[in-house]
Design an enzyme around this catalytic site. Structure first.
Site, PDB file in Angstrom:
ATOM      1  N   PHE A 191       0.902  -1.125  -0.083  1.00  9.94           N
ATOM      2  CA  PHE A 191      -0.008  -0.120   0.017  1.00  9.94           C
ATOM      3  C   PHE A 191       0.899   1.271  -0.013  1.00  9.94           C
ATOM      4  O   PHE A 191       1.767   1.143   0.559  1.00  9.94           O
ATOM      5  CB  PHE A 191      -0.782   0.177   1.371  1.00  9.94           C
ATOM      6  CG  PHE A 191      -1.748   0.936   1.209  1.00  9.94           C
ATOM      7  CD1 PHE A 191      -3.172   0.998   0.788  1.00  9.94           C
ATOM      8  CD2 PHE A 191      -1.548   2.435   1.983  1.00  9.94           C
ATOM      9  CE1 PHE A 191      -4.123   1.990   0.859  1.00  9.94           C
ATOM     10  CE2 PHE A 191      -2.501   3.413   1.962  1.00  9.94           C
ATOM     11  CZ  PHE A 191      -3.973   3.072   1.609  1.00  9.94           C
ATOM     12  N   GLY A 206      17.882   2.056 -21.599  1.00  8.29           N
ATOM     13  CA  GLY A 206      19.025   3.359 -21.359  1.00  8.29           C
ATOM     14  C   GLY A 206      18.571   4.649 -20.673  1.00  8.29           C
ATOM     15  O   GLY A 206      19.186   5.724 -21.084  1.00  8.29           O
ATOM     16  N   VAL A 212      16.299   6.528 -17.141  1.00  6.05           N
ATOM     17  CA  VAL A 212      16.615   6.900 -15.848  1.00  6.05           C
ATOM     18  C   VAL A 212      16.849   5.506 -14.967  1.00  6.05           C
ATOM     19  O   VAL A 212      17.974   5.400 -14.110  1.00  6.05           O
ATOM     20  CB  VAL A 212      15.795   7.645 -15.350  1.00  6.05           C
ATOM     21  CG1 VAL A 212      16.045   8.098 -13.704  1.00  6.05           C
ATOM     22  CG2 VAL A 212      15.373   8.889 -16.142  1.00  6.05           C
ATOM     23  N   GLY A 250      10.928   1.950 -19.833  1.00  7.20           N
ATOM     24  CA  GLY A 250       9.906   2.696 -19.707  1.00  7.20           C
ATOM     25  C   GLY A 250       8.565   2.360 -19.021  1.00  7.20           C
ATOM     26  O   GLY A 250       8.518   1.147 -18.585  1.00  7.20           O
ATOM     27  N   HIS A 277      31.495  30.221   0.479  1.00  8.36           N
ATOM     28  CA  HIS A 277      32.993  29.852   0.013  1.00  8.36           C
ATOM     29  C   HIS A 277      33.541  28.887   0.922  1.00  8.36           C
ATOM     30  O   HIS A 277      33.535  29.054   2.005  1.00  8.36           O
ATOM     31  CB  HIS A 277      33.609  31.055  -0.047  1.00  8.36           C
ATOM     32  CG  HIS A 277      35.294  30.798  -0.720  1.00  8.36           C
ATOM     33  ND1 HIS A 277      35.427  30.484  -1.864  1.00  8.36           N
ATOM     34  CD2 HIS A 277      36.229  30.753   0.089  1.00  8.36           C
ATOM     35  CE1 HIS A 277      36.461  30.332  -1.941  1.00  8.36           C
ATOM     36  NE2 HIS A 277      37.323  30.313  -1.062  1.00  8.36           N
TER      37      HIS A 277
HETATM   38  N1  LIG Z   1      15.312   9.955 -10.407  1.00  6.73           N
HETATM   39  C1  LIG Z   1      14.048  10.073 -10.949  1.00  6.73           C
HETATM   40  O1  LIG Z   1      13.530  10.980 -11.157  1.00  6.73           O
HETATM   41  C2  LIG Z   1      13.293   8.635 -11.596  1.00  6.73           C
HETATM   42  C3  LIG Z   1      14.036   7.426 -11.425  1.00  6.73           C
HETATM   43  C4  LIG Z   1      13.563   6.493 -11.861  1.00  6.73           C
HETATM   44  C5  LIG Z   1      12.473   6.610 -12.651  1.00  6.73           C
HETATM   45  N2  LIG Z   1      11.793   7.724 -12.898  1.00  6.73           N
HETATM   46  C6  LIG Z   1      10.689   8.039 -13.853  1.00  6.73           C
HETATM   47  O2  LIG Z   1      10.162   6.764 -14.152  1.00  6.73           O
HETATM   48  C7  LIG Z   1      10.132   6.866 -15.805  1.00  6.73           C
HETATM   49  C8  LIG Z   1      10.509   5.336 -16.342  1.00  6.73           C
HETATM   50  O3  LIG Z   1      11.980   5.314 -16.319  1.00  6.73           O
HETATM   51  P1  LIG Z   1      12.451   4.334 -17.299  1.00  6.73           P
HETATM   52  O4  LIG Z   1      13.994   4.273 -17.153  1.00  6.73           O
HETATM   53  O5  LIG Z   1      11.814   2.785 -17.275  1.00  6.73           O
HETATM   54  O6  LIG Z   1      12.078   4.951 -18.815  1.00  6.73           O
HETATM   55  P2  LIG Z   1      13.063   6.076 -19.715  1.00  6.73           P
HETATM   56  O7  LIG Z   1      11.801   6.490 -20.542  1.00  6.73           O
HETATM   57  O8  LIG Z   1      13.837   6.994 -19.101  1.00  6.73           O
HETATM   58  O9  LIG Z   1      14.047   5.147 -20.394  1.00  6.73           O
HETATM   59  C9  LIG Z   1      13.688   4.020 -21.367  1.00  6.73           C
HETATM   60  C10 LIG Z   1      14.600   3.367 -22.131  1.00  6.73           C
HETATM   61  O10 LIG Z   1      14.389   2.201 -22.526  1.00  6.73           O
HETATM   62  C11 LIG Z   1      14.751   2.143 -23.841  1.00  6.73           C
HETATM   63  N3  LIG Z   1      13.870   1.027 -24.493  1.00  6.73           N
HETATM   64  C12 LIG Z   1      12.677   1.424 -24.787  1.00  6.73           C
HETATM   65  N4  LIG Z   1      11.942   0.084 -25.568  1.00  6.73           N
HETATM   66  C13 LIG Z   1      13.188  -0.479 -25.626  1.00  6.73           C
HETATM   67  C14 LIG Z   1      13.256  -1.819 -26.294  1.00  6.73           C
HETATM   68  N5  LIG Z   1      12.134  -2.375 -26.936  1.00  6.73           N
HETATM   69  N6  LIG Z   1      14.357  -2.295 -26.501  1.00  6.73           N
HETATM   70  C15 LIG Z   1      15.582  -1.775 -26.002  1.00  6.73           C
HETATM   71  N7  LIG Z   1      15.501  -0.453 -25.278  1.00  6.73           N
HETATM   72  C16 LIG Z   1      14.310   0.098 -25.200  1.00  6.73           C
HETATM   73  C17 LIG Z   1      14.475   3.551 -24.328  1.00  6.73           C
HETATM   74  O11 LIG Z   1      15.341   3.885 -25.562  1.00  6.73           O
HETATM   75  C18 LIG Z   1      15.119   4.486 -23.102  1.00  6.73           C
HETATM   76  O12 LIG Z   1      16.577   4.224 -23.066  1.00  6.73           O
HETATM   77  C19 LIG Z   1      11.112   7.800 -16.172  1.00  6.73           C
HETATM   78  O13 LIG Z   1      10.752   8.480 -17.361  1.00  6.73           O
HETATM   79  C20 LIG Z   1      11.117   8.772 -14.925  1.00  6.73           C
HETATM   80  O14 LIG Z   1      10.097   9.768 -15.198  1.00  6.73           O
HETATM   81  C21 LIG Z   1      12.436   8.818 -12.474  1.00  6.73           C
END
Ligand SMILES: NC(=O)c1ccc[n+]([C@@H]2O[C@H](COP(=O)([O-])OP(=O)(O)OC[C@H]3O[C@@H](n4cnc5c(N)ncnc54)[C@H](O)[C@@H]3O)[C@@H](O)[C@H]2O)c1
Ligand SMILES: Cc1cc2nc3c(=O)[nH]c(=O)nc-3n(C[C@H](O)[C@H](O)[C@H](O)COP(=O)(O)OP(=O)(O)OC[C@H]3O[C@@H](n4cnc5c(N)ncnc54)[C@H](O)[C@@H]3O)c2cc1C
Length: 496
Positions: free
Chosen positions: A44, A195, A197, A279, A460
């Site tokens: 939750f 590739g 976040v 993603g 500083h």
């Molecule tokens: N520090 C933070 O704020 C934080 C941390 C983690 C996640 N998040 C949120 O979660 C969301 C999701 O994160 P994420 O890393 O999953 O998504 P992302 O959109 O950042 O990255 C997805 C990656 O997967 C690749 N990709 C997509 N389909 C693919 C495939 N079929 N084969 C190979 N590569 C493929 C894309 O090219 C991209 O590099 C982020 O957009 C962010 O908003 C935020």
């Protein structure tokens, strides 16, 4: 208050940011919080608390400590990382988080004015839902089904990991961010698909804890949604730490090697475990929205206006399920707006998507806000920009930093900031003065970059001097240059 026990003043679907909508204004009203849980424990409290921001950053900090030890010798401090106790780390992290999650669930279940439906909600009409209880610990028996209605309904159902078809259909076991943090043993090696976040943060976590990490992405580099120079610089640093395969497609996923084998367009990569980080998709497709007039965008996000209203009166949406930004600070801001709007229909507030910052807690950190150079040019600004190296300020020397950078982007004509993009230690913190200047600017346009630099003290020799120097070095029109007599070389910080 209604006498009908299945009718509520407010029904909230999603206990992440949605959970904060139960403000004191609802104390005398009846609220139902419906949530099916997240992660392997069906916890939750939503993504951020259980499987997102909070546990990942607890692991990131632990990884930072391990990496500092490994890196210590170049400072003349000889230290050896003798090992990491994964189960102890994991149990410390979740020992803290699980207690908060359970406390939140019990509070919603036991409070006089709220009811916790722990299960899956599906619309059967505009403000009518069927809830199938799937998780114990709420106000209702597992397996039971309930029809409930709400005077107002908020969709705050978040998003879930997207898993590409080639992985799903392979039958090969894999992890997502929902499961990997709870595994029992660290693997010797890990393949991360994606590739972005999540890939960047987990690559740092596991590599620093001793796992051999491969990152596989179809993009030309890592973090390609960020400023292109930062993405390129980050990708170079990543290659020095991890096995990074960019610009590749996955042709097959099968069992092999020590566990999993990916046939790539340019070779093979193997690892003991596979983490899919490709993603996240909005949780709108399994909500029964076809029984309502609520519309979704092509990418699945629920359509809302700037106040959080869907196309159906009394039905609202916020957070990852509807927002263009999948970030907790955005979901929180949207929740504050909707919380206000639910009880002030004649005085609606709006979402603030003007300057949404983001940070990646990897090695190194990356942070961003506002326009990149290309975006600013694309919008017709006469752009001026400065990239200041961490290594050029005193604290950067102390850190022996040779890769950190801080770029500011401004409008040459007015001297005002348009954006900032940083990569290096504490980038997520160092960028905050820029976020503040942009966000609080007000109708007069706020301070110029030079006013921001010279209108306050900068401690500083703190690392924030990297931003101060970048601001001062911006080349703006002379009439806006309030620091024409400032000599950036004059202080005990060398110029670039
Ligand atoms: N520090 C933070 O704020 C934080 C941390 C983690 C996640 N998040 C949120 O979660 C969301 C999701 O994160 P994420 O890393 O999953 O998504 P992302 O959109 O950042 O990255 C997805 C990656 O997967 C690749 N990709 C997509 N389909 C693919 C495939 N079929 N084969 C190979 N590569 C493929 C894309 O090219 C991209 O590099 C982020 O957009 C962010 O908003 C935020
Ligand atoms: C690994 C990871 C790390 C992250 N790190 C950061 C970070 O450092 N900083 C940052 O800003 N953001 C980060 N994020 C993003 C952040 O977690 C999300 O943006 C945020 O949690 C979204 O909140 P929300 O309230 O919209 O959705 P959620 O918190 O996901 O809540 C939605 C809830 O609705 C429930 N639900 C869904 N459908 C139904 C249904 N039909 N019936 C009943 N319940 C349902 C879900 O089970 C869930 O509990 C990270 C995300 C991940 C995955």
């Amino acid at each position: 208050m209604s006498e009908d026990p299945t009718h509520f003043d407010l029904v909230i679907i999603g206990s992440g940011s949605g959970n904060s909508l139960v403000t004191p204004e609802f104390d005398l009203l009846r609220t139902a919080v419906v949530d099916r849980g997240v992660g392997s424990e069906d916890a939750f409290g939503g993504t951020c608390l259980n499987v997102g921001c909070i546990p990942t950053k607890m692991f990131v900090h632990t990884a930072d400590i391990a990496a500092t030890i490994t890196d210590a010798a170049r400072f003349g401090v000889d230290a050896t990382l003798e090992g990491v106790r994964w189960r102890d780390i994991r149990d410390r992290v979740f020992g803290r988080i699980d207690a908060i999650s359970e406390g939140g669930r019990e509070y919603r279940r036991d409070a006089e004015h709220t009811e916790a439906y722990l299960g899956h909600a599906r619309f059967v009409g505009d403000r009518e839902l069927e809830v199938h209880i799937t998780t114990p610990g709420g106000s209702h028996e597992v397996g039971s089904r309930h029809r409930i209605t709400g005077k107002q309904v908020v969709i705050a159902t978040g998003a879930r990991p997207f898993v590409p078809e080639e992985v799903r259909s392979s039958g090969v076991p894999f992890h997502t961010s929902d499961s990997i943090m709870r595994m029992d043993e660290l693997p010797a090696s890990l393949v991360i698909l994606g590739g972005g976040v999540i890939a960047a943060e987990f690559a740092h976590v596991f590599a620093s804890l001793g796992v051999r990490v491969s990152v596989v992405t179809r993009g030309k580099g890592l973090l390609t949604h960020f400023d292109k120079d930062i993405s390129a610089a980050f990708t170079d640093l990543a290659r020095a730490q991890w096995d990074v395969r960019t610009g590749v497609t996955v042709e097959a996923v099968r069992q092999g090697g020590d566990g999993v084998e990916l046939q790539l367009s340019d070779g093979i990569v193997t690892g003991e475990l596979l983490l899919v980080a490709t993603g996240r998709v909005p949780n709108s497709d399994d909500l029964g929205l076809e029984h309502t007039a609520v519309r979704t965008h092509r990418d699945g996000r629920v359509v809302v206006d700037e106040h959080g209203r869907t196309d159906v009166e009394g039905v609202w949406a916020l957070g990852d399920v509807s927002s263009p930004y999948q970030l907790k600070h955005v979901a929180n801001q949207e929740a504050r707006v909707v919380a206000h709007n639910l009880v002030h229909p004649d005085d609606l507030q709006s979402f603030d998507h003007r300057y949404v910052p983001a940070a990646v807690f990897s090695r190194p950190q990356v942070a961003t806000v506002g326009l990149t150079l290309d975006q600013a040019r694309g919008q017709g600004y006469a752009v001026t920009t400065k990239t200041q190296r961490y290594g050029d300020v005193a604290y950067g020397w102390a850190m022996e930093d040779s890769t950190g950078l801080f770029t500011v982007v401004a409008d040459r004509a007015t001297g005002r900031l348009l954006g900032a993009h940083a990569m290096g230690p504490h980038a997520s913190t160092l960028i905050q003065p820029v976020i503040q200047a942009l966000s609080l600017a007000g109708p007069d346009g706020g301070p110029t970059a030079h006013e921001l630099a010279r209108g306050q003290y900068w401690i500083h020799p703190a690392l924030t001097e990297v931003l101060e120097n970048a601001l001062l070095a911006l080349d703006v029109e002379p009439e806006f240059d309030v620091t024409a007599d400032y000599d950036p070389v004059g202080e005990d910080v060398p110029a670039t």
